[in-house]
Design an enzyme around this catalytic site. Structure first.
Site, PDB file in Angstrom:
ATOM      1  N   CYS A  66       0.841  -1.201   0.000  1.00 56.96           N
ATOM      2  CA  CYS A  66       0.000   0.000   0.000  1.00 56.96           C
ATOM      3  C   CYS A  66       0.880   1.258   0.000  1.00 56.96           C
ATOM      4  CB  CYS A  66      -0.900  -0.041   1.233  1.00 56.96           C
ATOM      5  SG  CYS A  66      -1.796   1.468   1.577  1.00 56.96           S
TER       6      CYS A  66
ATOM      7  N   CYS B 288       0.227   3.695   2.858  1.00 56.87           N
ATOM      8  CA  CYS B 288       0.714   3.108   4.113  1.00 56.87           C
ATOM      9  C   CYS B 288       2.203   3.376   4.294  1.00 56.87           C
ATOM     10  CB  CYS B 288       0.460   1.608   4.142  1.00 56.87           C
ATOM     11  SG  CYS B 288      -1.276   1.156   4.076  1.00 56.87           S
TER      12      CYS B 288
END
Length: 183
Positions: A106, A109
């Site tokens: 991600c 993230c």
């Protein structure tokens, strides 16, 4: 050895260079080119040690490729399992707990991890910041109703206060405000 024949244009009556002027007929121009396979230092193909094409130049590796998921040991934000996190939440704490649900693939993230590292430096002993990999702890993430990544939980040391949940990339200033004003 390969021979490539090139034809000259009829409107060119004057030679372009001394080499071309030494040729007797304009249509007899030949370009000789040798094509030799280049030996590769490594090969990922199963067809042998030849590269993909005779004209392909081999690549040099500057460093070995990454193998699997890797979490550095010197990060301030530690990765915890579901069981370790549950023990930390149930235990006695004097400081707020920030839990980051993330995935290694991600992009937001990864950006959030950098911000959380800066936050961990600023709130060195005034907050505990941990992270949980949703790929490794899929069932726990599902039980915590993590729908988007990254998801942060701000858990107060006071059990009477509700946890604050955020989804997506949030600015560092917003995290400061939540920790300073809401916890």
């Amino acid at each position: 050895m390969a021979l490539v024949q090139s034809r000259t244009f009829p409107h060119l009556n004057t030679p372009l260079s001394p080499i071309l002027s030494s040729l007797h007929a304009p249509s007899s121009l030949f370009i000789r080119r040798e094509i030799r396979p280049v030996a590769a230092p490594f090969s990922s193909s199963t067809a042998g040690n030849l590269p993909f094409s005779p004209l392909t130049r081999p690549r040099k590796l500057l460093c070995p490729p990454p193998r699997g998921k890797f979490v550095r040991e010197d990060y301030l934000v530690k990765k915890l399992s579901a069981q370790e996190l549950q023990e930390l939440v149930k235990g006695d704490r004097k400081v707020p707990l920030i839990v980051d649900f993330y995935a290694t693939w991600c992009g937001p993230c990864i950006l959030m991890a950098q911000e959380l590292e800066m936050l961990a430096v600023e709130y060195e002993s005034n907050a505990i910041i941990v992270k949980v990999d949703t790929d490794d702890e899929y069932e726990f993430a599902r039980d915590m109703q993590v729908r988007g990544l990254p998801t942060l939980f701000f858990i107060s040391p006071d059990p009477s206060k509700d946890a604050i949940r955020t989804e997506g990339l949030i600015p560092l200033q917003m995290m400061h405000d939540i920790i300073d004003n809401e916890m």
